[in-house]
Scaffold this motif. Structure first.
Motif, PDB file in Angstrom:
ATOM      1  N   ALA A 149       0.833  -1.202   0.000  1.00  0.00           N
ATOM      2  CA  ALA A 149       0.000   0.000   0.000  1.00  0.00           C
ATOM      3  C   ALA A 149       0.868   1.253   0.000  1.00  0.00           C
ATOM      4  N   ASP A 150       1.974   1.209   0.729  1.00  0.00           N
ATOM      5  CA  ASP A 150       2.873   2.359   0.768  1.00  0.00           C
ATOM      6  C   ASP A 150       3.622   2.536  -0.548  1.00  0.00           C
ATOM      7  N   ILE A 151       3.936   1.436  -1.212  1.00  0.00           N
ATOM      8  CA  ILE A 151       4.551   1.537  -2.542  1.00  0.00           C
ATOM      9  C   ILE A 151       3.573   2.207  -3.500  1.00  0.00           C
ATOM     10  N   ALA A 152       2.322   1.776  -3.445  1.00  0.00           N
ATOM     11  CA  ALA A 152       1.304   2.327  -4.346  1.00  0.00           C
ATOM     12  C   ALA A 152       1.073   3.813  -4.102  1.00  0.00           C
ATOM     13  N   PRO A 158       9.269   2.486  -5.646  1.00  0.00           N
ATOM     14  CA  PRO A 158       8.568   1.465  -6.428  1.00  0.00           C
ATOM     15  C   PRO A 158       9.324   0.139  -6.552  1.00  0.00           C
ATOM     16  N   ASP A 159      10.641   0.159  -6.356  1.00  0.00           N
ATOM     17  CA  ASP A 159      11.408  -1.086  -6.469  1.00  0.00           C
ATOM     18  C   ASP A 159      11.543  -1.817  -5.126  1.00  0.00           C
ATOM     19  N   ASP A 161      11.013  -4.447  -2.439  1.00  0.00           N
ATOM     20  CA  ASP A 161      10.569  -5.843  -2.466  1.00  0.00           C
ATOM     21  C   ASP A 161       9.713  -6.089  -1.219  1.00  0.00           C
ATOM     22  N   ALA A 162       8.405  -5.988  -1.389  1.00  0.00           N
ATOM     23  CA  ALA A 162       7.493  -6.063  -0.242  1.00  0.00           C
ATOM     24  C   ALA A 162       7.577  -7.411   0.458  1.00  0.00           C
ATOM     25  N   ALA A 163       7.622  -8.497  -0.324  1.00  0.00           N
ATOM     26  CA  ALA A 163       7.649  -9.837   0.278  1.00  0.00           C
ATOM     27  C   ALA A 163       8.928 -10.047   1.084  1.00  0.00           C
ATOM     28  N   ALA A 164      10.070  -9.639   0.518  1.00  0.00           N
ATOM     29  CA  ALA A 164      11.337  -9.828   1.216  1.00  0.00           C
ATOM     30  C   ALA A 164      11.428  -8.961   2.463  1.00  0.00           C
ATOM     31  N   LEU A 165      10.977  -7.710   2.371  1.00  0.00           N
ATOM     32  CA  LEU A 165      11.040  -6.812   3.519  1.00  0.00           C
ATOM     33  C   LEU A 165      10.122  -7.295   4.637  1.00  0.00           C
ATOM     34  N   ALA A 166       8.946  -7.796   4.283  1.00  0.00           N
ATOM     35  CA  ALA A 166       8.031  -8.333   5.293  1.00  0.00           C
ATOM     36  C   ALA A 166       8.600  -9.597   5.935  1.00  0.00           C
ATOM     37  N   ALA A 167       9.201 -10.475   5.121  1.00  0.00           N
ATOM     38  CA  ALA A 167       9.805 -11.697   5.661  1.00  0.00           C
ATOM     39  C   ALA A 167      10.974 -11.359   6.580  1.00  0.00           C
ATOM     40  N   TYR A 168      11.765 -10.371   6.192  1.00  0.00           N
ATOM     41  CA  TYR A 168      12.875  -9.923   7.035  1.00  0.00           C
ATOM     42  C   TYR A 168      12.358  -9.432   8.385  1.00  0.00           C
ATOM     43  N   THR A 169      11.289  -8.643   8.348  1.00  0.00           N
ATOM     44  CA  THR A 169      10.713  -8.127   9.585  1.00  0.00           C
ATOM     45  C   THR A 169      10.212  -9.270  10.468  1.00  0.00           C
ATOM     46  N   GLY A 170       9.549 -10.252   9.847  1.00  0.00           N
ATOM     47  CA  GLY A 170       9.104 -11.416  10.606  1.00  0.00           C
ATOM     48  C   GLY A 170      10.263 -12.162  11.235  1.00  0.00           C
ATOM     49  N   ALA A 171      11.378 -12.285  10.499  1.00  0.00           N
ATOM     50  CA  ALA A 171      12.551 -12.974  11.031  1.00  0.00           C
ATOM     51  C   ALA A 171      13.148 -12.216  12.213  1.00  0.00           C
ATOM     52  N   VAL A 172      13.143 -10.891  12.136  1.00  0.00           N
ATOM     53  CA  VAL A 172      13.651 -10.076  13.246  1.00  0.00           C
ATOM     54  C   VAL A 172      12.798 -10.290  14.495  1.00  0.00           C
ATOM     55  N   ILE A 173      11.489 -10.285  14.326  1.00  0.00           N
ATOM     56  CA  ILE A 173      10.595 -10.473  15.469  1.00  0.00           C
ATOM     57  C   ILE A 173      10.787 -11.857  16.086  1.00  0.00           C
ATOM     58  N   GLN A 174      10.909 -12.876  15.234  1.00  0.00           N
ATOM     59  CA  GLN A 174      11.149 -14.218  15.754  1.00  0.00           C
ATOM     60  C   GLN A 174      12.484 -14.287  16.490  1.00  0.00           C
ATOM     61  N   ALA A 199      17.235  -1.091   7.750  1.00  0.00           N
ATOM     62  CA  ALA A 199      17.141  -1.845   6.494  1.00  0.00           C
ATOM     63  C   ALA A 199      15.977  -1.386   5.630  1.00  0.00           C
ATOM     64  N   TRP A 200      15.088  -0.581   6.201  1.00  0.00           N
ATOM     65  CA  TRP A 200      13.924  -0.120   5.434  1.00  0.00           C
ATOM     66  C   TRP A 200      14.340   0.951   4.433  1.00  0.00           C
ATOM     67  N   PRO A 201      13.815   0.887   3.215  1.00  0.00           N
ATOM     68  CA  PRO A 201      14.151   1.902   2.215  1.00  0.00           C
ATOM     69  C   PRO A 201      13.601   3.256   2.596  1.00  0.00           C
TER      70      PRO A 201
END
Length: 209
Positions: A149-152, A158-159, A161-174, A199-201
């Motif tokens: 939604a923020d990219i839109a 625009p470049d 990587d929503a999936a990778a950034l979200a997965a990274y965040t999940g890994a940090v929380i874990q 790490a966030w753009p």
């Protein structure tokens, strides 16, 4: 001789169900699903095995209630943060800070039940592991949705990587959950959160919101 009305009512429950459930939450939170036995549960809950089965069903059914109760009382901060903050980054920043506090709060088991309860689980309990994995993945999908939604909207490049950034965040929380279980203090987890946010753009022009 018992009347029909007495038979229908049955024997009154001799314990407080909510209090017993809270003790079950703590037991599974501390030991995990596999390592928590019925004996552990009845001792912590202060009830007999027949009372446990009558009130909650088997161990798997009780654990389902435990996970729901944990989410209601302790574990819903990530979803709330992502939903309530105006940007994905702000939501994740809030969630990471709250995780640092929640995972190290005195008087509670450390870390996150949903993250740690299925560690070292046997194939016989694969259904439990799968359900907890789906809950963790659901959180990652919520973060990815907010990032998209923020990219839109132009909030993120625009470049991104929503999936990778979200997965990274999940890994940090874990990882923060496991660090807390290993004895890390709140300030240490907050430092991890600060590094993770780097790490966030940045928004076009270098602005971070």
């Amino acid at each position: 001789m018992a009347t029909k009305e007495t038979k229908q009512r049955g024997r009154p429950r001799s314990f407080d169900r909510e209090t017993a459930l809270e003790q079950a939450v703590r037991s599974f939170w501390e030991r995990g699903y596999e390592a928590t036995s019925i004996s552990d549960l009845t001792r912590a809950m202060g009830i007999s095995a027949p009372s446990l089965y009558a009130a909650f069903g088997d161990k798997r059914a009780l654990f389902g209630e435990v996970v729901a109760e944990y989410g209601r009382l302790y574990g819903g901060f990530l979803s709330r943060a992502v939903a309530e903050e105006p940007t994905a980054r702000r939501g994740v920043e809030r969630a990471l800070r709250e995780a640092a506090a929640e995972y190290t709060l005195p008087g509670r088991p450390r870390g996150c039940l949903v993250i740690s309860a299925a560690l070292n689980i046997s194939p016989a309990s694969a259904e439990v592991a799968d359900s907890l994995r789906e809950m963790r993945l659901s959180n990652v999908r919520e973060i990815a949705g907010a990032i998209r939604a923020d990219i839109a909207s132009g909030e993120l490049p625009p470049d991104t990587d929503a999936a990778a950034l979200a997965a990274y965040t999940g890994a940090v929380i874990q990882g923060m959950s496991q660090q807390a279980r290993d004895g890390a203090e709140r300030t240490e987890l907050e430092a991890i959160a600060e590094l993770a946010l780097k790490a966030w753009p940045r928004k076009a022009g270098g602005e971070v919101r």
